[in-house]
Structures are given as C-alpha cells and as structure tokens.
Design an enzyme around this catalytic site. Structure first.
Site, PDB file in Angstrom:
ATOM      1  CG  PHE A 247      -6.494   2.594  -6.348  1.00 10.79           C
ATOM      2  CD1 PHE A 247      -5.440   1.791  -6.738  1.00 10.79           C
ATOM      3  CD2 PHE A 247      -7.757   2.326  -6.869  1.00 10.79           C
ATOM      4  CE1 PHE A 247      -5.627   0.739  -7.633  1.00 10.79           C
ATOM      5  CE2 PHE A 247      -7.946   1.291  -7.763  1.00 10.79           C
ATOM      6  CZ  PHE A 247      -6.885   0.485  -8.143  1.00 10.79           C
ATOM      7  CE  LYS A 248      -6.009  -3.353  -6.484  1.00 10.39           C
ATOM      8  NZ  LYS A 248      -4.715  -2.728  -6.883  1.00 10.39           N
TER       9      LYS A 248
END
Ligand SMILES: *Cc1c(COP(=O)(O)O)cnc(C)c1O
Length: 470
Positions: A112-113
């Site tokens: 998700f980063k």
C-alpha cells in the site's frame, strides 16, 4: 492552510515548507492547524469522481501553495492504470457478507505504501525543480517503505536515497526488490540490527540540525505529512465503493505498525467521512493494542521487538502515534511534549491515569492482535472459502475485523501487501506458492547493490558525506 507542530512551538508553516522535512524543529510532527470539513453534499459530489479527480479535490484542501493546474497534472501523472493495474487504483472486493477488502497493493512494489510514495516522488521532483535544489533522502525500512520509496524516487532529478534496513531481516522478495535496483541515485544500507535501530539512526541524524541543513537531509518515512495525506484519499474511495449513499457508515480495519495508515483514517473521520469505527490490528508486537485496551503507551526497545511473519508491523515505537495523541489531548502541544518527555524518562505514559483515555471512544478506535497461528488459520480459511490468497499483514487485519465486527457493521479491511512478498508463510499456510505479477519471476536472480554497516550513526553520516550531493 498552515501547519503547526504536535509539540506546539513551530512557526506555522505552509505545505511546501514541511514537505521535505522530517521532524519539526521542536521534535514534534507537522499537523494541519485544522481539519477541513466535508459535508454530505460534497461527499455526494465526490462519490462520482474517479481516483485522480478525488485526490485533487481532497489534496487541494491541504495544499494551497502549488498552482492548481500543476497539482492536478502531477496527480494525474501519478494515479494511472499503468502504475496501479486498473483505473480504479484501489478496487474493492467482497470477502464475505459485511466484510470487504480494499486493494491497496497493486502498485510497483506490491504494498500500500506505493499509493502515497508514488505521489511523493512526483511532488519532490516538482518542488526541487522549481528551486533548483538537491535533496538527500534518508529513510529506515522494515521492508515495504524502502522499496516503495526507491521505486518512487529512482531516476528522479535532484534526489538521492539512502535507505537503512535491518540486515537479513526482510523477506527474500523484499530484499531482492530493493537491492536489485541499479539506479545511481539509490543507496541501500543494511544495518546490523533491527528496524528500530535503523529508525533511531535516522532520528539521530535528523536531530543534528547542522548536518541536516548542510547535507539537505529529507525523509520519506511515514511521519511525512504528504504521505499521510495521500493515504486519506483511499479511505474516501473505499467508503464510496462500500456504500450506496452518504447516510451509511463504514468501519475500517487496518494492519498497523507505525500508525501512518490508520492515522490517515483518523484524519478522514475528523473531516466528516461517515466512519463508524477504526479497528487497529497488530501482530505479536502489540504495543498499540496495549494502548487501546489500557491507556498505557509503552514503546519497547529493539531487544523486546520480535521478528514475526508479518514483518512490516514489527515495530514497537509507532512514530505517527503522536499525531493522534495530539488530537486526543485537544491539540495541547505542551501536554504532548510532556508525555514524550515521560517516555524518555520513564519509558511510558499512561492516559488512563490522567483520564484522557476516556476520549478514545469518541475517536472510534478499537484494537486487536494476531499471532502466527492466527495468521496461518486466516490465510487458509480465506483461501478455502473464496479462493483468494491474502498476505500475512492483511490476514492480521481480517482476523481482528472478524473478531470485532458487530452484526450490522460493514467493515472494509485494508489489503496492505500482496502475498507474493511473503511467499514462505503462504506456503506454510496453504502448501502452495502465491501467484507473482508478470515481470517479477527472476527477481531473486538479479545482481544486487548494497552496503552492510554497523548500527552506528557516525558511520552512516560518513557514508552520506561521501556519497551525497552538496
Ligand atoms: C507499512 C506496512 C504496514 C504498517 O503500516 P503503518 O502505516 O506503519 O501502520 C502494514 N502492512 C504492510 C504490508 C506494510 O508495508
């Protein structure tokens, strides 16, 4: 919009002034002086927007010192189907009745980063090009931040990356993903220690204000406000995808380590998004779960930090937590500074004693934790029922969501990584390897570029001096 520090003594600053900074000069974190409010009519309008258009609407509430046309172009260049696998960017799928999965991990490094970091790369390049300046990014990673940062910054003009990671503690996939980058502006430094040792070095270097200024040290760690802000967008997207109207409420369950992701959910809720509860999930390193159960915040040292099969959450000092506590104590910077002095002197603070813990309920937070056995059981169960393979961190979230969910509650679990990153545990759970996205089959065979160093701030500084831009 002006930004202030959680410890109360920073001169109010604009977005571009805090974009490249790590800690505020007083040791606190930058927070907006107020949260813009989004009413139901605006929500109804935003519901119809695609991801880049929504991101622009939301970000322009907090960024008013970049011309709107430039900001819009930069966002449109970031959130493409090519980079994130689909025009939805963060698609929602249903796992079982009342339980959804928000896919945040379809970007270049499968975690998700990327959603925030890809934007940060373009923001940094834009701002640096405007001023002709150079920047040396110093970061610490337990795996996912580092690769997301490096893939966002590789080849970017004016930027160099020095990324510290715990030596031999990342998964083989994560290690290969980072160390196989050959770009000249990327430096991988493997530290003999755990993640918190790496983070301590970053903090020590950033606290040396003369060094920081001379070598133009910036950070991309999860304390960076722009990263947090970019993450607020997908809470809105996830909410819209899981509901049909603005009268409905949704809860989010978030696998947490540094408290960056769930803090974005807290910001979305403060802005008026109809969020019922924010469910925080930890692994065996349950320092945050302990706080939300008892009011005691007791960060652990590296000797007390366990290596687990959800390694991106092997964190015992949640760097973004201070932003939440700032809100909890009513924006009282002096109180926050006193609490963090208490950590320095006594190793912990207890908000149950002071009565401030009673306000946690108003913020919608609940918590839970997961063990290795829970993780395996969850991965196996989800696979049997839906055919879907979830990664270890996401499994921690699903476990807590199922435990906490009330009968009429809609819960959106955030998928924080793809299972391909944590192959060994998936094989242990279901006896088969997770699928790997195309183009990554030979990842472990590629040549590597990295440096091994002791957990020694002075040595890291020397390395930076030797390789940095002036
Ligand atoms: C970084 C990370 C987390 C923890 O997120 P925080 O913002 O640090 O709370 C959880 N899962 C994965 C896969 C991650 O990469």
């Amino acid at each position: 919009m002006r930004y202030v520090s959680t410890r109360g003594t920073m001169t109010p600053s604009r977005f571009r002034d805090i974009l490249l900074e790590g800690l505020a000069p007083d040791g606190g974190l930058a927070v907006p002086e107020r949260y813009p409010q989004v009413d139901r009519a605006t929500l109804a309008r935003w519901r119809r927007l695609d991801y880049p258009a929504l991101a622009f609407e939301l970000l322009s509430l907090y960024i008013d010192d970049i011309p709107a046309a430039d900001l819009r172009a930069l966002i449109e260049r970031t959130y493409t189907a090519q980079a994130f696998g689909s025009a939805a960017i963060t698609p929602l799928t249903t796992l079982e009745p009342g339980l959804h999965l928000l896919e945040l991990s379809n970007g270049p490094t499968l975690a998700f980063k990327d959603v925030a970091m890809q934007l940060l790369g373009n923001l940094f390049e834009y701002v640096l090009a405007g001023s002709g300046a150079q920047l040396n990014i110093l970061g610490a990673t337990s795996g996912d931040t580092g690769s997301a940062a490096e893939y966002a910054m590789r080849g970017k003009r004016g930027v160099r990356v020095f990324m510290l990671s715990p030596h031999e503690a990342m998964s083989p996939f994560q290690t290969a993903q980072m160390f196989s980058l050959m770009d000249e502006n990327i430096h991988n430094i493997a530290i003999r220690g755990v993640f918190d040792d790496c983070q301590d070095i970053v903090k020590a270097v950033s606290a040396d204000l003369a060094f920081k200024a001379k070598w133009r040290i910036g950070t991309v760690n999860s304390i960076n406000w722009a990263r947090l802000l970019a993450q607020v967008v997908y809470y809105f997207r996830g909410y819209f995808a899981a509901t049909a109207s603005e009268d409905e409420y949704v809860s989010f369950c978030v696998p947490s380590g540094n408290f960056g992701n769930i803090c974005a959910g807290h910001v979305a809720r403060r802005m008026g998004l109809p969020v019922r509860r924010l469910m925080l999930a930890t692994n065996e390193n349950n320092v945050l779960d302990e706080f939300f159960r008892t009011g005691l915040y007791r960060p652990r040292g590296s000797s007390e930090t366990r290596q687990t099969s959800s390694p991106s959450m092997d964190i015992s000092k949640a760097s973004n937590f201070e932003r939440y506590v700032y809100d909890l104590v009513g924006g009282d910077g002096a109180r926050v500074a006193a609490l963090w002095r208490e950590i320095d002197q006594r190793g912990a603070f207890d908000l149950a004693v002071s009565g401030e813990f009673a306000r946690v309920g108003d913020t919608g937070f609940v918590s839970g934790y997961s063990t290795h056995a829970d993780r395996l059981r969850t991965i196996r169960g989800v696979h049997q029922r839906s055919g879907r393979i979830v990664d270890t961190h996401t499994a921690d979230g699903i476990k807590v969501a199922r435990e906490r969910r009330e009968p009429d509650e809609t819960v959106v679990c955030l998928e924080t990584a793809l299972p391909a990153k944590f192959e060994a545990t998936i094989v242990e759970a279901i006896g088969q390897r997770p699928p790997r996205p195309a183009g990554l089959q030979d990842l472990e065979q590629r040549p590597r570029r990295f440096e091994v160093m002791a957990a020694d701030t002075a040595a890291v500084k020397r390395y930076i001096e030797h390789h940095a831009h002036r």
